[in-house]
Design a protein around this motif. Structure first.
Motif, PDB file in Angstrom:
ATOM      1  N   LYS A 772       0.834  -1.200   0.000  1.00 52.70           N
ATOM      2  CA  LYS A 772       0.000   0.000   0.000  1.00 52.70           C
ATOM      3  C   LYS A 772       0.871   1.254   0.000  1.00 52.70           C
ATOM      4  CE  LYS A 772      -4.145  -1.897   2.208  1.00 52.70           C
ATOM      5  NZ  LYS A 772      -5.098  -1.753   3.328  1.00 52.70           N
ATOM      6  N   VAL A 773       0.518   2.185  -0.871  1.00 48.91           N
ATOM      7  CA  VAL A 773       1.315   3.398  -1.044  1.00 48.91           C
ATOM      8  C   VAL A 773       0.682   4.537  -0.259  1.00 48.91           C
ATOM      9  CG1 VAL A 773       2.222   5.065  -2.700  1.00 48.91           C
ATOM     10  CG2 VAL A 773       2.037   2.651  -3.336  1.00 48.91           C
ATOM     11  N   HIS A 774       1.481   5.200   0.554  1.00 53.16           N
ATOM     12  CA  HIS A 774       1.061   6.379   1.302  1.00 53.16           C
ATOM     13  C   HIS A 774       1.954   7.541   0.883  1.00 53.16           C
ATOM     14  CE1 HIS A 774      -1.459   4.311   4.515  1.00 53.16           C
ATOM     15  NE2 HIS A 774      -0.923   3.311   3.819  1.00 53.16           N
ATOM     16  N   VAL A 775       1.326   8.621   0.427  1.00 58.18           N
ATOM     17  CA  VAL A 775       2.058   9.798  -0.042  1.00 58.18           C
ATOM     18  C   VAL A 775       1.970  10.888   1.016  1.00 58.18           C
ATOM     19  CG1 VAL A 775       2.215  11.559  -1.835  1.00 58.18           C
ATOM     20  CG2 VAL A 775       1.564   9.214  -2.443  1.00 58.18           C
ATOM     21  N   PHE A 776       3.124  11.400   1.432  1.00 53.07           N
ATOM     22  CA  PHE A 776       3.196  12.453   2.448  1.00 53.07           C
ATOM     23  C   PHE A 776       3.794  13.693   1.791  1.00 53.07           C
ATOM     24  CE2 PHE A 776       3.426   8.383   4.486  1.00 53.07           C
ATOM     25  CZ  PHE A 776       2.616   8.503   5.600  1.00 53.07           C
ATOM     26  N   TYR A 777       3.095  14.812   1.935  1.00 52.45           N
ATOM     27  CA  TYR A 777       3.530  16.036   1.260  1.00 52.45           C
ATOM     28  C   TYR A 777       3.647  17.183   2.257  1.00 52.45           C
ATOM     29  CZ  TYR A 777       3.294  20.325  -1.502  1.00 52.45           C
ATOM     30  OH  TYR A 777       3.546  21.554  -2.017  1.00 52.45           O
ATOM     31  N   CYS A 778       4.668  18.008   2.061  1.00 49.08           N
ATOM     32  CA  CYS A 778       4.815  19.239   2.828  1.00 49.08           C
ATOM     33  C   CYS A 778       5.365  20.302   1.890  1.00 49.08           C
ATOM     34  CB  CYS A 778       5.758  19.054   4.019  1.00 49.08           C
ATOM     35  SG  CYS A 778       5.905  20.526   5.053  1.00 49.08           S
ATOM     36  N   GLY A 779       4.611  21.384   1.738  1.00 45.90           N
ATOM     37  CA  GLY A 779       5.024  22.451   0.847  1.00 45.90           C
ATOM     38  C   GLY A 779       3.867  23.375   0.526  1.00 45.90           C
ATOM     39  N   ALA A 780       3.963  24.045  -0.591  1.00 41.05           N
ATOM     40  CA  ALA A 780       2.954  25.026  -0.983  1.00 41.05           C
ATOM     41  C   ALA A 780       1.603  24.357  -1.228  1.00 41.05           C
ATOM     42  CB  ALA A 780       3.413  25.759  -2.240  1.00 41.05           C
ATOM     43  N   PRO A 781       0.494  24.982  -0.779  1.00 36.04           N
ATOM     44  CA  PRO A 781      -0.832  24.385  -0.937  1.00 36.04           C
ATOM     45  C   PRO A 781      -1.230  24.149  -2.390  1.00 36.04           C
ATOM     46  CG  PRO A 781      -0.895  26.195   0.652  1.00 36.04           C
ATOM     47  CD  PRO A 781       0.449  26.235  -0.002  1.00 36.04           C
ATOM     48  N   ALA A 782      -0.778  25.002  -3.316  1.00 33.43           N
ATOM     49  CA  ALA A 782      -1.167  24.860  -4.718  1.00 33.43           C
ATOM     50  C   ALA A 782      -0.704  23.522  -5.287  1.00 33.43           C
ATOM     51  CB  ALA A 782      -0.596  26.018  -5.536  1.00 33.43           C
ATOM     52  N   PHE A 794      -4.650   7.180  -8.706  1.00 35.12           N
ATOM     53  CA  PHE A 794      -3.950   5.904  -8.554  1.00 35.12           C
ATOM     54  C   PHE A 794      -4.381   5.128  -7.312  1.00 35.12           C
ATOM     55  CE2 PHE A 794      -1.106   8.114 -11.446  1.00 35.12           C
ATOM     56  CZ  PHE A 794      -0.694   7.101 -12.302  1.00 35.12           C
ATOM     57  N   GLY A 795      -5.250   5.705  -6.505  1.00 35.14           N
ATOM     58  CA  GLY A 795      -5.706   5.007  -5.307  1.00 35.14           C
ATOM     59  C   GLY A 795      -4.715   5.026  -4.161  1.00 35.14           C
ATOM     60  N   PHE A 796      -3.825   6.033  -4.126  1.00 35.30           N
ATOM     61  CA  PHE A 796      -2.855   6.155  -3.035  1.00 35.30           C
ATOM     62  C   PHE A 796      -3.463   6.975  -1.900  1.00 35.30           C
ATOM     63  CE2 PHE A 796       0.777   6.163  -6.408  1.00 35.30           C
ATOM     64  CZ  PHE A 796       0.512   4.826  -6.666  1.00 35.30           C
ATOM     65  N   HIS A 797      -3.017   6.701  -0.692  1.00 40.14           N
ATOM     66  CA  HIS A 797      -3.423   7.504   0.461  1.00 40.14           C
ATOM     67  C   HIS A 797      -2.580   8.776   0.489  1.00 40.14           C
ATOM     68  CE1 HIS A 797      -5.953   4.370   2.279  1.00 40.14           C
ATOM     69  NE2 HIS A 797      -5.035   3.517   1.856  1.00 40.14           N
ATOM     70  N   PHE A 798      -3.226   9.895   0.737  1.00 39.92           N
ATOM     71  CA  PHE A 798      -2.539  11.192   0.695  1.00 39.92           C
ATOM     72  C   PHE A 798      -2.612  11.871   2.060  1.00 39.92           C
ATOM     73  CE2 PHE A 798      -2.661  15.837   0.093  1.00 39.92           C
ATOM     74  CZ  PHE A 798      -1.430  16.018  -0.532  1.00 39.92           C
ATOM     75  N   TYR A 799      -1.461  12.360   2.533  1.00 43.10           N
ATOM     76  CA  TYR A 799      -1.381  13.086   3.797  1.00 43.10           C
ATOM     77  C   TYR A 799      -0.640  14.393   3.535  1.00 43.10           C
ATOM     78  CZ  TYR A 799      -2.267   8.401   5.671  1.00 43.10           C
ATOM     79  OH  TYR A 799      -2.790   7.162   5.933  1.00 43.10           O
ATOM     80  N   LYS A 800      -1.193  15.466   4.050  1.00 43.02           N
ATOM     81  CA  LYS A 800      -0.572  16.775   3.827  1.00 43.02           C
ATOM     82  C   LYS A 800      -0.198  17.419   5.151  1.00 43.02           C
ATOM     83  CE  LYS A 800      -3.011  20.446   2.661  1.00 43.02           C
ATOM     84  NZ  LYS A 800      -2.629  21.568   3.557  1.00 43.02           N
ATOM     85  N   GLU A 801       1.052  17.834   5.231  1.00 41.77           N
ATOM     86  CA  GLU A 801       1.521  18.587   6.394  1.00 41.77           C
ATOM     87  C   GLU A 801       1.096  20.044   6.223  1.00 41.77           C
ATOM     88  OE1 GLU A 801       3.851  18.971   9.984  1.00 41.77           O
ATOM     89  OE2 GLU A 801       3.504  17.180   8.788  1.00 41.77           O
ATOM     90  N   ASN A 802       0.518  20.638   7.252  1.00 46.44           N
ATOM     91  CA  ASN A 802       0.132  22.045   7.167  1.00 46.44           C
ATOM     92  C   ASN A 802       1.379  22.901   7.111  1.00 46.44           C
ATOM     93  OD1 ASN A 802      -2.881  22.026   7.448  1.00 46.44           O
ATOM     94  ND2 ASN A 802      -2.355  20.924   9.310  1.00 46.44           N
ATOM     95  N   PHE A 803       1.458  23.752   6.121  1.00 45.09           N
ATOM     96  CA  PHE A 803       2.696  24.480   5.809  1.00 45.09           C
ATOM     97  C   PHE A 803       2.415  25.966   5.773  1.00 45.09           C
ATOM     98  CE2 PHE A 803       5.718  26.151   2.600  1.00 45.09           C
ATOM     99  CZ  PHE A 803       6.887  25.808   3.243  1.00 45.09           C
TER     100      PHE A 803
END
Length: 803
Positions: A772-782, A794-803
């Motif tokens: 299972k793929v989990h995508v973690f992102y931190c950066g500009a909201p756009a 692609f059906g990946f789980h997405f997590y966003k760090e508040n930046f």
């Protein structure tokens, strides 16, 4: 293109040409530069000369269309011939080394890449020697064609920015696509958030309806006011519950993290805040209309109802109207100052101080509404307890900033003495208060050091607002530091002695060719100076390029070497090689104006959890950092590699090492992809030492491929499908293969130009089938919206760090 498409394209290009050319129907060199948006005039002049077929020093519409038709619809040979003519500056029919160097230098400027002259020479020779098959000292057209055939992606995209700029827009096709909010994938990937929002909306509707029915005898306006008032009782309490950081951090460690949208607490807090504003406006408007009706049948005027206590409206001496007016103003001010344009425009302090008026809002609500205290009592006590505990922990013992390193792009790297009771998870953040900067201000920043680094905490702070700019300027002025000359001299002398001893121990451990073993205690963000052997250490010989220490460290070593060099006994070396030696501490990357030792008092409150706590429950993690958004991943990558090294095995009879594929409760990760996107070259200097160490830590061969793969992107560099960058990217590829490292960052990982093609990136991740793929992102909201849309596809789980 079909015949119809060619016709429409021709009409569109003609209109664009007329807009640029003006009345003279010709484009001169300056207009041509503007049209191409070329930074380096060399390419504009070369393209202009080749497009200007009649040598009139201007380009007509026919000349432009003929050249663009060649570049877009011509054969590979036609496109290659044009590229060859660009590189053949003197028109001799061949490219000599000096011509190639001139072109590559212009490529570097166009891509905003700064390299030493010696490196430019290396790039030129790497490409020239590879292309000059017959060793004649010049590259012919056939040789260039043969060299380009080794780069298939270049052959596929041989065009220039002018051709792309003159292509018809594709907005019509995009409009036909269904909004992603209506797709099945979106609802599946956002099920927790959407379910929570539906439950919230349903509860608000029930509260509104119950209050409406309870006061059905008071008139429509009075009923609506009471319905909104009941919703405000709930929302003004719930908005606080969503910011109980310690409670939310605790809940992240329970099964509720799989049910509740804890990662979206900031988004939900904002939604509830806007709901409070709407309910407040409707509540106030309904009461005003009701007062208008009452003023016609009583002896009080509308203004007496609104601005005095004479009518006796309210449970505390008729103060409901007055407190309501003040509450309306405070809530409106808080929402306005919380807007994105205020927080993102360098005025965080406006948001911070205006938000502190929540104390007055809650106090006035208790006076304004007779039943609000019943809703507020329990959550308010929990909130108060959190604040008291936070202040208590923050002021327990003395914390000090012991080191400061000022990095490119106005990034301040703080090293704080870590208190013994401070435990955190990778990716967590804390609030810091530095009285010397601002006595009462607390600001949140991600911890960039790993939990396994027991002695210090690291923060990397980008200067983007008033407080962060004051912080950078404060440490840029040496005289402001709370450090006496004697203390600084003593600390520096002790540190240099420590560095010398640490280096000797370090090279004792790596003398067998390996760097990291499963017995090392922690992964440090450090830069090491490599020496090939113990003999080299004593004679001063240096190791391979790219792993040498910076000038500041070398100067310190030379100064101490003049006083007499200490050596370790053979018994000490044996202990170190077995992993029994002292823990390797940090070796400063620079000792100079930008790297200072200090003793600044500070307070920290935290740590608090983030979505990245889910990373160790993933099987395949994709970490995406944009710019300074790498900070949470700096901590995570160190911790991941620390756990990875515990699985790493070394052959006792040779230097071969490998990592056993063991899935345990501590870390289920089977693969990590790290993607770092930066605008310019200097930004990579923030964590290049960490990334170098991570590359060194990995085993050369593993059963299922590399555990950690790094992908670097530099957005200011021209991509490989731009004719102005083809030669440079080929040269960088060739030199990277030769030197086993990238010329831009010094890493083994090749820095890719331009922006990632997320569809291709995620397609490759999907094909690896690592779980299972989990995508973690931190950066500009756009950028987060773009990545999230691809994750949903692609059906990946997405997590966003508040930046």
């Amino acid at each position: 293109m079909s015949l119809d498409e060619d016709t429409r394209w021709l009409e569109w290009v003609t209109k664009q040409f007329e807009a640029i050319a003006g009345e003279d129907k010709e484009i001169d060199l300056e207009e041509f530069k503007t049209a191409l948006k070329v930074k380096e005039s060399f390419f504009a002049e070369r393209f202009f000369a080749l497009f200007d077929s009649d040598g009139s020093s201007s380009i007509s519409l026919d000349e432009l269309l003929g050249a663009l038709n060649l570049l877009i619809h011509g054969s590979e040979a036609d496109k290659l011939r044009f590229l060859f003519q660009v590189y053949d500056v003197d028109g001799s029919g061949s490219i000599d080394p000096d011509e190639l160097r001139t072109v590559l230098k212009s490529c570097l400027r166009e891509s905003a890449i700064s390299l030493p002259e010696e490196k430019l020479d290396d790039l030129t020779l790497a490409l020239f020697e590879s292309a000059d098959k017959d060793r004649s000292g010049a590259i012919t057209f056939e040789e260039l064609k043969a060299e380009l055939e080794n780069f298939p992606e270049v052959m596929e995209n041989l065009t220039i920015s002018a051709a792309n700029w003159l292509k018809p827009p594709e907005a019509e096709e995009r409009r036909r696509q269904a909004p992603r909010y209506l797709t099945r994938a979106y609802w599946q990937n956002n099920s927790r958030k959407l379910s929570f929002l539906m439950a919230y909306a349903l509860l608000s509707l029930l509260l509104f309806s119950s209050a409406l029915l309870h006061h059905r005898g008071g008139g429509v306006c009075f009923m609506v006011a009471k319905g909104c008032g009941q919703c405000l009782n709930f929302n003004c309490t719930f908005v606080m519950v969503l910011m109980l950081r310690r409670c939310l951090t605790w809940l992240r460690a329970t099964w509720l993290v799989r049910v509740l949208p804890l990662d979206q607490n900031i988004l939900l807090h904002q939604i509830v805040g806007y709901a409070i504003l709407v309910f407040t406006v409707v509540h106030t408007s309904a009461h005003i209309l009701n007062f208008v009706h009452l003023s016609r049948h009583t002896g009080y005027s509308l203004w007496e109802y609104l601005l005095t206590t004479r009518p006796g409206v309210g449970w505390v001496r008729g103060s409901a109207s007055l407190t309501g007016v003040v509450l309306q103003l405070l809530i409106g001010l808080m929402v306005l100052c919380s807007s994105t344009f205020v927080r993102r425009s360098g005025h965080f302090e406006v948001f911070y101080w205006s938000h502190l008026s929540y104390v007055w809002v809650w106090s006035l609500l208790v006076v304004h509404c007779a039943n609000f205290w019943k809703w507020f009592l329990v959550p308010g006590l929990v909130f108060l307890l959190e604040k008291v505990l936070g202040l208590a922990f923050a002021h327990m013992g003395g914390l000090y900033i012991v080191e400061v390193n000022l990095l490119p792009s106005k990034v301040t790297h703080l090293v704080i003495k870590r208190p013994p009771f401070f435990t955190f998870k990778p990716g967590d953040y804390l609030y810091i208060n530095i009285p010397d900067i601002a006595t009462y201000e607390w600001h949140p920043f991600t911890i960039s050091s790993a939990p396994e680094q027991s002695d210090t905490l690291w923060l990397h702070i980008r200067s983007m607002g008033q407080w962060t700019n004051r912080l950078f300027e404060f440490f840029r002025q040496p005289e402001t530091l709370a450090c006496s000359p004697k203390r600084l001299a003593t600390s520096l002398r002790n540190k240099r002695q420590l560095v010398q001893t640490q280096e000797q121990m370090f090279w004792a451990t790596v003398s067998n060719g390996t760097v990291a073993t499963n017995e090392d205690e922690a992964v440090e963000l450090t830069m090491y100076r490599q020496r090939s052997s113990g003999a080299a250490a004593s004679t001063g010989a240096e190791g391979p390029p790219g792993l040498q220490g910076p000038p500041g460290v070398q100067a310190a070593q030379e100064e101490e070497g003049a006083k007499g060099e200490e050596t370790l006994t053979q018994d000490q070396l044996d202990h170190v090689e077995k992993g029994e030696g002292p823990h390797l501490k940090e070796i400063p990357a620079k000792l100079g104006d930008n790297h200072q030792l200090c003793n600044i008092k500070c307070y920290v409150d935290g740590p608090y959890g983030t979505p990245t706590r889910q990373i160790f429950a993933s099987e395949h993690a994709v970490l995406i950092g944009a710019g300074i958004g790498i900070t949470p991943f700096a901590s995570i990558l160190q911790s991941i590699m620390y756990r990875y090294r515990r699985r790493k095995q070394n052959c006792p009879n040779c230097s071969y090492s490998w990592c056993e594929n063991i899935i345990d409760s501590d870390m289920k990760l089977r693969k990590v992809d790290f993607i770092w996107i930066n605008r310019d070259q200097k930004s990579f200097e923030w964590f290049v030492s960490l990334l170098t160490k991570l590359e060194m830590d990995q085993a050369d061969e593993e059963p299922e491929g590399r555990f950690l793969e790094m992908h670097m992107y530099m957005t200011s560099a021209l991509s490989k499908n731009d004719m102005k960058a083809i030669g440079l990217q080929m040269a960088l590829d060739l030199l990277a293969k030769k030197e086993k490292r990238d010329s831009i960052t010094g890493l083994q990982t090749r820095t890719q130009p331009g922006r990632p093609d997320w569809a291709k990136v995620f397609q490759k991740v999907s094909e690896e089938n690592k779980g299972k793929v989990h995508v973690f992102y931190c950066g500009a909201p756009a950028l987060a919206k773009t990545i999230k849309a691809q994750c949903e596809h692609f059906g990946f789980h997405f997590y966003k760090e508040n930046f």
